[in-house]
Motif scaffolding. Structure first.
Motif, PDB file in Angstrom:
ATOM      1  N   UNK A 246      17.473   2.875  17.942  1.00 40.25           N
ATOM      2  CA  UNK A 246      16.622   4.067  17.961  1.00 40.25           C
ATOM      3  C   UNK A 246      17.366   5.327  17.531  1.00 40.25           C
ATOM      4  N   UNK A 248      19.574   6.915  19.517  1.00 38.07           N
ATOM      5  CA  UNK A 248      20.060   7.692  20.659  1.00 38.07           C
ATOM      6  C   UNK A 248      21.568   7.512  20.835  1.00 38.07           C
ATOM      7  N   UNK A 251      23.213  10.191  19.162  1.00 36.44           N
ATOM      8  CA  UNK A 251      23.117  11.421  19.962  1.00 36.44           C
ATOM      9  C   UNK A 251      24.186  11.434  21.047  1.00 36.44           C
TER      10      UNK A 251
ATOM     11  N   UNK B  81      22.506  18.166  17.392  1.00 37.47           N
ATOM     12  CA  UNK B  81      22.151  17.188  16.364  1.00 37.47           C
ATOM     13  C   UNK B  81      20.709  16.730  16.553  1.00 37.47           C
ATOM     14  N   UNK B  82      19.947  16.821  15.481  1.00 36.83           N
ATOM     15  CA  UNK B  82      18.605  16.225  15.470  1.00 36.83           C
ATOM     16  C   UNK B  82      18.642  15.117  14.414  1.00 36.83           C
ATOM     17  N   UNK B  83      18.828  13.871  14.871  1.00 32.04           N
ATOM     18  CA  UNK B  83      18.984  12.788  13.902  1.00 32.04           C
ATOM     19  C   UNK B  83      17.688  12.495  13.159  1.00 32.04           C
ATOM     20  N   UNK B  85      16.385   9.575  12.884  1.00 29.07           N
ATOM     21  CA  UNK B  85      15.583   8.670  13.710  1.00 29.07           C
ATOM     22  C   UNK B  85      14.988   9.437  14.880  1.00 29.07           C
ATOM     23  N   UNK B  86      13.939   8.843  15.453  1.00 36.46           N
ATOM     24  CA  UNK B  86      13.383   9.408  16.678  1.00 36.46           C
ATOM     25  C   UNK B  86      14.279   8.957  17.826  1.00 36.46           C
ATOM     26  N   UNK B  87      15.342   9.722  18.036  1.00 37.70           N
ATOM     27  CA  UNK B  87      16.376   9.308  18.982  1.00 37.70           C
ATOM     28  C   UNK B  87      16.004   9.739  20.389  1.00 37.70           C
ATOM     29  N   UNK B  88      15.032   9.041  20.944  1.00 35.30           N
ATOM     30  CA  UNK B  88      14.510   9.372  22.270  1.00 35.30           C
ATOM     31  C   UNK B  88      14.308   8.067  23.046  1.00 35.30           C
ATOM     32  N   UNK B 145      12.033  15.388  19.450  1.00 30.65           N
ATOM     33  CA  UNK B 145      13.325  15.008  18.866  1.00 30.65           C
ATOM     34  C   UNK B 145      14.151  16.257  18.547  1.00 30.65           C
ATOM     35  N   UNK B 146      13.466  17.280  18.046  1.00 29.95           N
ATOM     36  CA  UNK B 146      14.144  18.553  17.760  1.00 29.95           C
ATOM     37  C   UNK B 146      14.543  19.237  19.066  1.00 29.95           C
ATOM     38  N   UNK B 148      15.315  17.993  21.838  1.00 29.07           N
ATOM     39  CA  UNK B 148      16.471  17.345  22.469  1.00 29.07           C
ATOM     40  C   UNK B 148      17.788  17.846  21.879  1.00 29.07           C
ATOM     41  N   UNK B 149      17.752  18.278  20.638  1.00 31.31           N
ATOM     42  CA  UNK B 149      18.962  18.825  20.016  1.00 31.31           C
ATOM     43  C   UNK B 149      19.196  20.287  20.354  1.00 31.31           C
ATOM     44  N   UNK B 160      18.598  16.589  10.471  1.00 36.52           N
ATOM     45  CA  UNK B 160      18.749  15.556   9.449  1.00 36.52           C
ATOM     46  C   UNK B 160      17.369  14.963   9.120  1.00 36.52           C
TER      47      UNK B 160
END
Lengths: 416, 335
Positions: A246, A248, A251, B81-83, B85-88, B145-146, B148-149, B160
């Motif tokens: 995903x 994370x 992150x 960092x806002x990757x 991907x949906x890094x959640x 997602x944003x 979170x960064x 990104x």
């Protein structure tokens, strides 16, 4: 580190599939296993019914009292008696063609007639069914206790008769007054110092099987607990895989958290879940299984040793998790390891059937698995009622496996 | 203005393949800086090195005065960092996600709560904050997602490709959020995209990245100014040097050259006036730079008619970053 661990626990406890796999599936397995194997223990039906239990008898005495004992065992205790020569009986016992052999020693009749304390009968067993063994033992003890009582009361009355004959001025009207206290005294003595006692043993030729006396629950719960505890190792691997998939994980790497604290944070939930699993499974064995007619799980005599063994097993499983995470790159690989390797290791390690009940070569192979050491440790504590000293080798082996898993896993782990 | 970021010859190699091949650039404090390039150009790898996700093979960078190699923790506190991907964590609520990302940056207690509420306001999702992420629409997920960064108030935010797969409404909201963060909070932003419209809208300066290298870097106005009047790309059945010379000599044309045809597997992009009958021989693509594209087009078609050469496709690229990229690389941004 703790934030990562807490977050992972939150995710885990929201995942119903993981919870079912970790907590409910083992219980289902245990119940099904006990039902299918017929090892349900003292609470089961057949084992509580001595009428159907055959008993092989080795009659090394061959005289009246031995014949009476055999007749009483058949008539009063409802056992199916078959007399064998001792060598044949032992061979059948070892081959498990018979499960119980009663050895009547030479001189049994003479000793009993002489009132010699104590004549010992040996009941040899070769079965995992503790309930059945106990039923046979109780039946034999009941019959021999009655024979002891009968012999002691008869002896006392004979003594009274001899006293009367030796005293011409004896008033026969006082006979009953004398006889009753004597009979009561003999009855009490027969309870405390029976002329015939019964000991239960295994033939020495059965080696490691000696002194095994286990119910199905005592086998099933620790064995399957170890199986499912080690299956939990995939939690870490799946969690790390999901994080990488995903994004994370990127992150986390971009945050001011060191790589090693991050990895330890990912391992803590696995450790916690294993501890909860152990508590849940053992508590279920103690309190829930009896409600459905199975034996209650005994936790042995050394709670501190049990706690240590659970901690060592949890640590080993957790370190195995990092190894799986390092080796398995895809979800399919993680599933393959969990679905095949861990089940095979569990089988080889004796999670399904204790290896000391199979043969030595299997036990030797099993020692290369952490499951073996965990299962053996739990059997020593829970089933055999042994203490800390008996599990030192298990603890050492589990810690050794932990170190190897962690070092290799950490070495092979790719953070990028 | 002081520099918030100074990248110095960053290289990242995987075996013999250089994903990033000596990238150097500076970003001023309070600037929105764009990294523009096609997929696989090395934008994400560059960001990964700058944010501490990847270790550079060589080269380094300073962020907020701290070296990324020797002071990674200090750098990571500055970065957000806002990757792509949906890094959640989809089963957790937006609020729990944000609290977690705040905690790993050291925020606790009241400060954490205030920051979480603040970023929820920025992305306009306060009312849905307790819903699990998995129940959000794609655009809402992008906004969280944003968020979170942003939760730890970074000085330098790496975005990104933040609009991939986003509906127009959420895309606009993201643009507004980026501009607001830069304008109201003075946040420096590095924005990567292969959508030139986004970069043109948001960024003060742009580095155009291709094959792991920066091939141009300037303000958008200066970059577009390189082209003059735009680029025409025309597919011809046949072409020779004499014809190229004739086209180059046309009054409205400043230059003409052959370019490689697009790879067969590439899906056709939307674009003007594409004529390519099925079964036709593979055309030769000619790139024509012009002073004024409309005039140049008329003159080029006249030239082709005189020589009885048929054309199979025509695309006109008005002066923008897309045509700058085409001019610099001979490729379209989304190829």
């Amino acid at each position: 580190m703790l934030s990562i661990a807490w977050k992972d626990l939150l995710i885990l406890f929201k995942d119903r599939n993981s919870l079912v796999g970790a907590f409910l599936l083992p219980i289902v397995f245990i119940i099904v296993f006990l039902g299918v194997s017929g090892l349900s223990g003292g609470g089961g039906g057949e084992s509580a019914d001595p009428e159907k239990v055959p008993l092989a008898v080795v009659d090394n005495d061959g005289r009246d009292a031995a014949a009476t004992l055999r007749a009483n065992l058949e008539a009063r205790a409802g056992l199916a008696i078959t007399v064998y020569p001792e060598a044949e009986a032992m061979a059948k016992l070892e081959a498990q063609e018979v499960t119980h052999v009663l050895v009547i020693p030479a001189g049994f009749t003479a000793d009993l007639a002489a009132g010699n304390v104590t004549t010992t009968l040996v009941l040899k067993t070769n079965t995992l069914d503790r309930g059945r063994s106990e039923a046979v033992l109780m039946a034999v003890e009941g019959v021999t206790r009655n024979m002891s009582l009968e012999r002691q009361i008869v002896a006392s009355l004979e003594a009274l008769a001899r006293m009367q004959a030796a005293n011409p001025s004896f008033d026969p009207s006082t006979s009953a007054e004398l006889a009753i206290p004597i009979a009561q005294r003999q009855f009490q003595e027969s309870q405390g110092r029976p002329l015939v006692s019964v000991t239960q043993a295994q033939p020495a030729s059965l080696g490691q099987k000696e002194n095994v006396e286990i119910s199905g629950v005592q086998i099933g719960v620790p064995g399957f607990a170890v199986l499912f505890i080690f299956l939990t190792a995939q939690i870490t691997a799946r969690s790390i895989h999901d994080e990488k998939k995903t994004g994370t994980f990127r992150r986390l790497l971009a945050a001011p958290v060191g790589k090693w604290p991050m990895l330890v944070g990912k391992l803590i939930p696995n450790f916690v879940v294993v501890l909860l699993q152990a508590v849940f499974l053992f508590a279920t064995g103690m309190f829930v299984l009896p409600l459905i007619g199975l034996d209650s799980l005994g936790l042995g005599n050394d709670p501190a040793a049990l706690v240590l063994l659970v901690l060592a097993t949890a640590l080993c499983c957790t370190c195995l998790g990092i190894l799986i995470a390092a080796i398995a790159r895809t979800e399919a690989q993680i599933g393959g390891i969990a679905g095949l390797v861990l089940w095979v290791l569990a089988f080889l390690g004796g999670s399904f059937i204790p290896l000391f009940l199979i043969n030595e070569s299997m036990a030797t192979i099993g020692q290369v698995t952490p499951h073996f050491w965990a299962v053996t440790g739990f059997y020593d504590l829970l089933t055999r009622g042994l203490g800390m000293a008996s599990i030192v080798d298990s603890l050492a082996a589990l810690l050794g496996f932990s170190a190897v898993f962690f070092i290799v896993g950490a070495w092979r782990f790719e953070f990028d | 203005m002081p520099h918030i970021l100074e990248a110095d010859k960053l290289v990242k190699k995987y075996g013999d393949l250089a994903a990033v091949d000596g990238i150097s650039f500076d970003v001023e404090e309070g600037e929105v800086f764009g990294l523009l390039g096609p997929n696989g150009a090395g934008k994400t790898t560059t960001i990964s090195m700058l944010t501490g996700v990847l270790e550079p093979t060589s080269g380094t960078a300073r962020i907020g005065g701290h070296d990324i190699l020797t002071e990674p923790k200090a750098v990571k506190q500055i970065n957000g960092l806002v990757p792509q991907d949906l890094a959640l964590y989809p089963t957790l609520s937006a609020r729990t996600n944000l609290q977690f990302f705040g905690r790993i940056y050291g925020l606790r207690g009241k400060a954490l709560s205030e920051r979480v509420e603040d970023v929820l306001r920025v992305v306009a999702l306060t009312e849905r904050a307790n819903d699990p992420i998995e129940k959000y629409s794609g655009g809402m997920k992008r906004r969280i997602n944003i968020a979170a960064g942003l939760v730890h108030q970074p000085r330098l935010l790496f975005l990104d490709e933040p609009t991939v797969g986003v509906d127009p409404q959420s895309r606009n909201h993201i643009f507004e959020s980026v501009l607001q963060l830069n304008r109201d909070r003075g946040m420096s932003i590095i924005y990567t995209s292969h959508y030139m419209e986004e970069v043109e809208l948001l960024c003060n300066r742009v580095a155009i990245v291709d094959q792991g290298r920066i091939i141009a870097m300037d303000t958008i106005r200066n970059l577009i100014g390189m082209l003059g009047g735009g680029v025409i790309q025309i597919g011809l059945e046949r072409v020779d040097d004499e014809m190229l010379a004739a086209i180059s000599a046309l009054p409205a044309v400043t230059g003409a050259s052959r370019v490689a045809p697009p790879a067969p597997a590439t899906a056709p992009e939307e674009g003007p006036a594409v004529l390519a009958p099925p079964g036709a021989p593979e055309p030769t693509l000619v790139k024509i730079e012009s002073k004024r594209s409309q005039d140049a087009l008329v003159q080029v078609i006249g030239c082709l008619n005189e020589r009885d050469v048929a054309f199979t496709s025509i695309e006109i690229f008005e002066p923008n970053l897309e045509s700058v990229f085409l001019h610099l690389t001979g490729k379209k941004l989304r190829e």
